[in-house]
Design an enzyme around this catalytic site. Structure first.
Site, PDB file in Angstrom:
ATOM      1  N   ASP A 260      10.389  79.636  41.828  1.00  0.00           N
ATOM      2  CA  ASP A 260       9.184  79.011  41.267  1.00  0.00           C
ATOM      3  C   ASP A 260       8.612  79.807  40.098  1.00  0.00           C
ATOM      4  OD1 ASP A 260       8.658  80.891  43.302  1.00  0.00           O
ATOM      5  OD2 ASP A 260       6.675  80.074  43.725  1.00  0.00           O
TER       6      ASP A 260
ATOM      7  N   HIS B  98       5.815  92.640  47.086  1.00  0.00           N
ATOM      8  CA  HIS B  98       6.350  91.320  47.421  1.00  0.00           C
ATOM      9  C   HIS B  98       7.744  91.548  48.014  1.00  0.00           C
ATOM     10  CE1 HIS B  98       6.131  87.000  47.092  1.00  0.00           C
ATOM     11  NE2 HIS B  98       7.176  86.896  46.306  1.00  0.00           N
TER      12      HIS B  98
HETATM   13 ZN   LIG Z   1       7.628  85.008  45.116  1.00  0.00          ZN
END
Ligand SMILES: [Zn+2]
Length: 301
Positions: A67, A141
């Site tokens: 994304d 992340h």
């Molecule tokens: Zn991500």
């Protein structure tokens, strides 16, 4: 007149929805265009938003989840198809070089554009132009991610009454600006500091030092708020922020205009993001981003 504005191309995390494209953000900064995190469909969103391939000078990718980068293949082929005459520089985590290579060369096309690869592997400055320094900071992340910010150097604002009091006018104004002094009058006596503007871009991360460092003193902070506060546990697990967390960062770092984006498809109502951001005590300008929206940077202090 220099234009500094954010053009929102897409605002959906993970999957596009009927109303939200995958991520994509163009920052217009004077004559330059910086494209952040082009997700799938970015080329078409550019067309709808009035952004041409020629407008791009730099591309910044925070990390290699689809994304945030699947649009690279289309955007890169488009700048080549349009034979953009200037150099374009791409920044992305060096650990994702193999993904960048695949996206850059996803299919056959004629390469016409000087696309410079400038991968990121450490915190700090990436580029300096007369208009800004571009910096990166590592985020937290599941895959390596970097946030970005632009910091305009401080300048000086001339004070007409002080200039008049010292009898400085015409070409002498330029001379004292260049030379720092004129006839024993120091520049500081007839001017004041004009603070440079700051823009920060923070995607896909848990709360971490990098988030605060990037946000610090921003005129505009574009930041993910994938989840609402009641789903904070999910946010921590998947390496994301909630609306309340993002807004608290903005409050604590003195952000002037907060732009929330990267929304999970599970929430149909964007109003709740605004409500939770306000409940977290953030009092500055607030935008819950919509696709194809333009958001001007606030006026200088
Ligand atoms: Zn991500």
């Amino acid at each position: 007149m220099s234009v500094r504005e954010l053009v929102v191309l897409g605002t959906a995390s993970q999957v596009p929805t009927r109303h939200r494209n995958h991520n994509g953000y163009l920052l217009r900064w004077d004559g330059e265009g910086i494209l952040f995190d082009p997700g799938e469909g970015t080329q078409r969103q550019m067309l709808r938003a009035g952004v041409a391939a020629h407008d791009l000078n730099r591309i910044c990718v925070t990390h290699f989840h689809g994304d945030h980068c699947l649009g690279l293949a289309g955007v890169i082929q488009r700048v080549n198809l349009d034979k953009v005459p200037h150099e374009i520089t791409a920044h992305y985590p060096r650990s994702g070089q193999r993904f960048f290579d695949r996206l850059r060369y996803a299919t056959a096309y004629r390469e016409t554009v000087a696309l410079t690869e400038a991968p990121v592997d450490t915190d700090g400055p990436l580029a300096r132009t007369p208009g800004y320094t571009l910096e990166a900071r590592k985020l937290s992340h599941p895959v390596e991610a970097y946030g970005y910010r632009l910091v305009e150097p401080d300048g000086r604002r001339m004070l007409p009454d002080r200039l008049a009091a010292h009898g400085i006018k015409g070409p002498d104004v330029g001379r004292i600006q260049r030379e720092g002094t004129l006839g024993g009058v120091p520049l500081e006596e007839v001017s004041e500091v004009r603070r440079g503007q700051r823009f920060a871009f923070v995607m896909d991360t848990r709360l971490c030092d990098g988030v605060y460092a990037l946000a610090e003193g921003s005129d505009m902070l574009v930041i993910e708020s994938t989840f609402l506060d009641e789903d904070e546990e999910l946010a921590v697990d998947f390496g994301h922020l909630t609306a309340g967390q993002a807004a608290r960062v903005a409050r604590e770092t003195g952000v002037r205009h907060l732009v929330l984006t990267h929304f999970s498809q599970r929430y149909p109502e964007p109003e709740e993001f605004e409500r939770q951001a306000r409940a977290a005590g953030y009092e500055g300008e607030l935008t819950v981003a919509r696709d194809l929206q333009r958001v001007a940077l606030p006026k200088r202090r």
